[in-house]
Design a protein around this motif. Structure first.
Motif, PDB file in Angstrom:
ATOM      1  N   HIS A  68     130.990  20.648   5.971  1.00 46.89           N
ATOM      2  CA  HIS A  68     131.161  21.752   5.029  1.00 46.89           C
ATOM      3  C   HIS A  68     130.725  23.098   5.600  1.00 46.89           C
ATOM      4  N   ILE A  70     130.841  26.607   7.359  1.00 46.50           N
ATOM      5  CA  ILE A  70     131.878  27.635   7.501  1.00 46.50           C
ATOM      6  C   ILE A  70     131.931  28.060   8.971  1.00 46.50           C
ATOM      7  N   LEU A  82     138.306  31.351   4.421  1.00 43.95           N
ATOM      8  CA  LEU A  82     137.286  30.764   5.280  1.00 43.95           C
ATOM      9  C   LEU A  82     137.699  29.358   5.677  1.00 43.95           C
ATOM     10  N   TRP A  83     137.218  28.911   6.840  1.00 43.16           N
ATOM     11  CA  TRP A  83     137.540  27.578   7.346  1.00 43.16           C
ATOM     12  C   TRP A  83     136.294  26.702   7.363  1.00 43.16           C
ATOM     13  N   SER A  84     136.438  25.489   6.862  1.00 39.48           N
ATOM     14  CA  SER A  84     135.448  24.430   7.051  1.00 39.48           C
ATOM     15  C   SER A  84     136.232  23.150   7.307  1.00 39.48           C
ATOM     16  N   TRP A  89     141.317  25.743   5.190  1.00 42.97           N
ATOM     17  CA  TRP A  89     141.315  27.157   4.806  1.00 42.97           C
ATOM     18  C   TRP A  89     141.263  27.258   3.297  1.00 42.97           C
ATOM     19  N   ARG A 111     133.708  32.290  -3.616  1.00 45.80           N
ATOM     20  CA  ARG A 111     134.874  31.401  -3.694  1.00 45.80           C
ATOM     21  C   ARG A 111     135.536  31.545  -5.053  1.00 45.80           C
ATOM     22  N   GLN A 120     126.998  33.712   5.058  1.00 46.61           N
ATOM     23  CA  GLN A 120     127.054  33.040   6.354  1.00 46.61           C
ATOM     24  C   GLN A 120     126.643  34.058   7.408  1.00 46.61           C
TER      25      GLN A 120
END
Length: 150
Positions: A68, A70, A82-84, A89, A111, A120
């Motif tokens: 999870h 980022i 954002l990417w996890s 995305w 979010r 972050q």
């Protein structure tokens, strides 16, 4: 005249500098707990909370080894994402209190569907110097950077 591109993408890795700073602060907190003139039954839970916080924060926000965590940011016509590894995305709204300094970028985002903002930290050693500079510039000068995600 050239038109500025709305497309931007960068991915980062864990930061050894942030890890060293976090561990130094954790050690100071634990030493402070040990030096306090309070009963032992307050010190032990305090130490346990410090270690529990470290077990939560280090893989998710510093070393970025948790699914999870980022690890990427992109901007395109649909907005900021954002990417996890766990979610892929996902759309976010960047917050105006994001900070872009030469040695550190603090992304503040919200979010979709959530009321509270998250953060972050991206240290200077987590990205290539050129990418870090591009990210700072994009955060400072991007058009509609605080617009809600679509």
């Amino acid at each position: 005249m050239s038109s500025p591109s709305d497309r931007f993408e960068c991915r980062w890795q864990g930061s050894k500098t942030l890890l060293a700073l976090y561990l130094a602060c954790l050690a100071l907190a634990m030493v402070a707990l040990g030096l306090l003139a309070i009963p032992l039954f307050f010190i032990i839970p305090g130490l346990a909370l410090c270690l529990g916080h470290a077990c939560w924060v280090i893989p998710r926000h510093i070393l970025l080894t948790h699914p999870h965590a980022i690890t990427g940011l992109r901007r395109d016509a649909s907005g900021w994402q954002l990417w996890s590894d766990a979610r892929g995305w996902h759309a976010v709204q960047m917050r105006p209190d994001s900070v872009a300094l030469p040695g550190l970028v603090i992304l503040r985002f919200r979010r979709a569907g959530q009321w509270f903002a998250r953060s972050q930290c991206i240290g200077h050693d987590a990205l290539e110097p050129v990418q870090h500079r591009r990210l700072r510039l994009r955060l400072k000068f991007s058009r509609k950077r605080w617009a809600a995600a679509r």
